[in-house]
Design a protein around this motif. Sequence first.
Motif, mmCIF file in Angstrom:
data_model
loop_
_atom_site.group_PDB
_atom_site.id
_atom_site.type_symbol
_atom_site.label_atom_id
_atom_site.label_comp_id
_atom_site.label_asym_id
_atom_site.label_seq_id
_atom_site.Cartn_x
_atom_site.Cartn_y
_atom_site.Cartn_z
ATOM 1 N N LEU A 29 -10.352 -12.235 -10.871
ATOM 2 C CA LEU A 29 -10.031 -10.856 -10.519
ATOM 3 C C LEU A 29 -8.733 -10.726 -9.722
ATOM 4 C CD1 LEU A 29 -13.626 -9.816 -9.403
ATOM 5 C CD2 LEU A 29 -12.622 -9.688 -11.698
ATOM 6 N N VAL A 30 -8.015 -9.664 -10.014
ATOM 7 C CA VAL A 30 -6.796 -9.304 -9.278
ATOM 8 C C VAL A 30 -7.001 -7.893 -8.728
ATOM 9 C CG1 VAL A 30 -4.302 -8.931 -9.402
ATOM 10 C CG2 VAL A 30 -5.377 -10.710 -10.822
ATOM 11 N N MET A 31 -6.734 -7.712 -7.442
ATOM 12 C CA MET A 31 -6.935 -6.412 -6.798
ATOM 13 C C MET A 31 -5.617 -5.648 -6.710
ATOM 14 S SD MET A 31 -9.149 -4.426 -5.322
ATOM 15 C CE MET A 31 -9.138 -2.950 -4.288
ATOM 16 N N PRO A 32 -5.527 -4.466 -7.326
ATOM 17 C CA PRO A 32 -4.325 -3.640 -7.155
ATOM 18 C C PRO A 32 -4.318 -2.990 -5.771
ATOM 19 C CG PRO A 32 -5.642 -2.976 -9.082
ATOM 20 C CD PRO A 32 -6.500 -3.828 -8.226
ATOM 21 N N LEU A 33 -3.145 -2.922 -5.155
ATOM 22 C CA LEU A 33 -3.000 -2.317 -3.826
ATOM 23 C C LEU A 33 -1.810 -1.367 -3.826
ATOM 24 C CD1 LEU A 33 -3.493 -5.459 -1.530
ATOM 25 C CD2 LEU A 33 -5.172 -3.638 -1.964
ATOM 26 N N PHE A 34 -1.968 -0.255 -3.114
ATOM 27 C CA PHE A 34 -0.904 0.739 -2.980
ATOM 28 C C PHE A 34 -0.425 0.760 -1.531
ATOM 29 C CE2 PHE A 34 -3.720 2.163 -6.353
ATOM 30 C CZ PHE A 34 -2.836 2.402 -7.386
ATOM 31 N N PHE A 35 0.880 0.566 -1.340
ATOM 32 C CA PHE A 35 1.465 0.641 -0.003
ATOM 33 C C PHE A 35 2.441 1.808 0.044
ATOM 34 C CE2 PHE A 35 -0.109 -3.687 -0.112
ATOM 35 C CZ PHE A 35 -0.734 -3.762 1.122
ATOM 36 N N ASP A 36 2.269 2.612 1.099
ATOM 37 C CA ASP A 36 2.993 3.873 1.220
ATOM 38 C C ASP A 36 3.881 3.830 2.462
ATOM 39 O OD1 ASP A 36 3.843 6.510 1.501
ATOM 40 O OD2 ASP A 36 1.923 7.358 0.905
ATOM 41 N N ILE A 71 -11.103 -12.924 -2.910
ATOM 42 C CA ILE A 71 -10.049 -12.487 -3.819
ATOM 43 C C ILE A 71 -8.809 -13.350 -3.602
ATOM 44 C CG2 ILE A 71 -8.583 -10.557 -4.528
ATOM 45 C CD1 ILE A 71 -11.549 -10.174 -5.140
ATOM 46 N N ARG A 72 -8.263 -13.863 -4.685
ATOM 47 C CA ARG A 72 -7.135 -14.793 -4.594
ATOM 48 C C ARG A 72 -5.804 -14.189 -5.016
ATOM 49 N NH1 ARG A 72 -9.734 -20.270 -7.351
ATOM 50 N NH2 ARG A 72 -11.588 -20.422 -6.006
ATOM 51 N N ALA A 73 -5.835 -12.991 -5.595
ATOM 52 C CA ALA A 73 -4.596 -12.419 -6.122
ATOM 53 C C ALA A 73 -4.599 -10.908 -5.959
ATOM 54 C CB ALA A 73 -4.418 -12.791 -7.590
ATOM 55 N N VAL A 74 -3.412 -10.352 -5.692
ATOM 56 C CA VAL A 74 -3.235 -8.904 -5.571
ATOM 57 C C VAL A 74 -2.027 -8.480 -6.393
ATOM 58 C CG1 VAL A 74 -4.331 -8.707 -3.310
ATOM 59 C CG2 VAL A 74 -1.872 -9.205 -3.442
ATOM 60 N N LEU A 75 -2.048 -7.226 -6.832
ATOM 61 C CA LEU A 75 -0.938 -6.625 -7.572
ATOM 62 C C LEU A 75 -0.458 -5.426 -6.761
ATOM 63 C CD1 LEU A 75 0.837 -6.259 -10.122
ATOM 64 C CD2 LEU A 75 -1.070 -4.963 -11.130
ATOM 65 N N LEU A 76 0.827 -5.420 -6.394
ATOM 66 C CA LEU A 76 1.335 -4.426 -5.459
ATOM 67 C C LEU A 76 2.113 -3.303 -6.135
ATOM 68 C CD1 LEU A 76 2.686 -6.654 -2.531
ATOM 69 C CD2 LEU A 76 0.325 -6.010 -3.088
ATOM 70 N N PHE A 77 1.863 -2.081 -5.622
ATOM 71 C CA PHE A 77 2.608 -0.882 -5.989
ATOM 72 C C PHE A 77 3.102 -0.229 -4.706
ATOM 73 C CE2 PHE A 77 -0.601 -1.604 -9.211
ATOM 74 C CZ PHE A 77 0.109 -1.487 -10.396
#
Length: 328
Positions: A29-36, A71-77
Motif C-alpha cells: 500500500l501507498v498512502m496519498p498525502l496532501f500538503f497545503d 505504511i512504507r510509502a507515501v505519494l505527495l501532492f
Amino acid sequence: MFPERRLRRLRKRNLQPLFRETRLDVSDLVMPLFFDETIEAAVPIESMPGQYRHPIREAGAVANRLEKAGIRAVLLFGIPVEKDGGAHSAYAENGVVQQAVAGIKAACPLMTVITDVCACEYTDHGHCGIIGETCSGEIDLLNDPSLALMQKIAVSHARAGADMVAPSCMLDGMVQAIRTALDGSGFSEVPIMSYSTKFASALYGPFREAAASGYSFGDRTTYQMDPANAREAFRESAEDAAEGADVLMVKPAGLYLDVLASVRELGLPVAAYQVSGEYAMLKAAGERGWIDERRCALESLTCIRRAGADLIITYYAEDVARWLNEEQ
C-alpha cells in the motif's frame, strides 16, 4: 466428474487460508498525502471523510504515524500559496512538495517518498501544463513546452530527496523527457513511476477539492484516456515502458481491472490508484449502513491485487494497516 470432484472440499473454513491465491499486505500500500502551504492546522476534506490537507510543518509527524502503522510509502501532492500560468511554484526550491519531502525524510529516513509530477495544482487555469494555441487554433495543453516544465519539476523533487517521481500529466514523451533530465542532473538512480494509463474519469471529483486542482475551462479529454479504449490504454503503457519507466500505473483502479491485467503483461512492476471517487463512494455507502465498509474496502483492494497490481495507492492505506493488524 461429480461427485468425484467436489470443489467445496477446500472451502472448509479452516482450509480457506491455506489455499487463498491472493493476499493483501500492508507492504503493498501507498498512502496519498496532501500538503497545503496556506494552512497552519490540518483541514478535513469534506468529500473524502477521514482525509486531510496537512500543513507543511506536520509532514514529519504524519509520516511518523504512518510508519508506526506499517505504511512504507507515501505519494505527495501540494497546494501552493501562488499559482500562475507557468506553474513556477511547482519547481521552486522551497516549494510545498519540496519542503514536505525534506520534512518526511528527516523524520522517517526509511519511508519511501514518491512525488506526483504535474502542474494542475500549480497553474491558475488548473490544467496539467502549459496552455496555448494549438496548430488547429484551439486553446489547449501544449505537449512539448509542458515536457520542459515536467523536467524542472521532477529534478526539483529529486533534489529535495524524493525516492521516486511519478509523472501524472499524460503527455506524449513524458517518461523519456524526465529520464533525460534526471540523468543529466545526477539523479540516474531515481526511478520513474509513470501514470502510464490514466483515464479521463468522472471519479476524480473529490481529488479536485482536496488538491484545489479544478480546471477553469474545457476538460482533460485531449490528454487523458477515453474510458472506452482498452487497446489504446495498453499502448499508452507500452510506450512509457519503452521510454524507460520503472513502474507503470493504471488510474483509476477498480473499474479498469481488465486494463490492469493487460498492462501487467508488459513485465514491469504495476501500480494501481484507487482514486478519490472510489474511496468516497465506499465511505458514503458505509456511513449510510448500505454496505459493510471494511469488508467492501478490503474486497476491492484484494481484487485490484488479484488483477495484477504490485502496489496499490489508496486513501484506505492507514485503515487497512490497522485492519490487517487486528486480523493477525
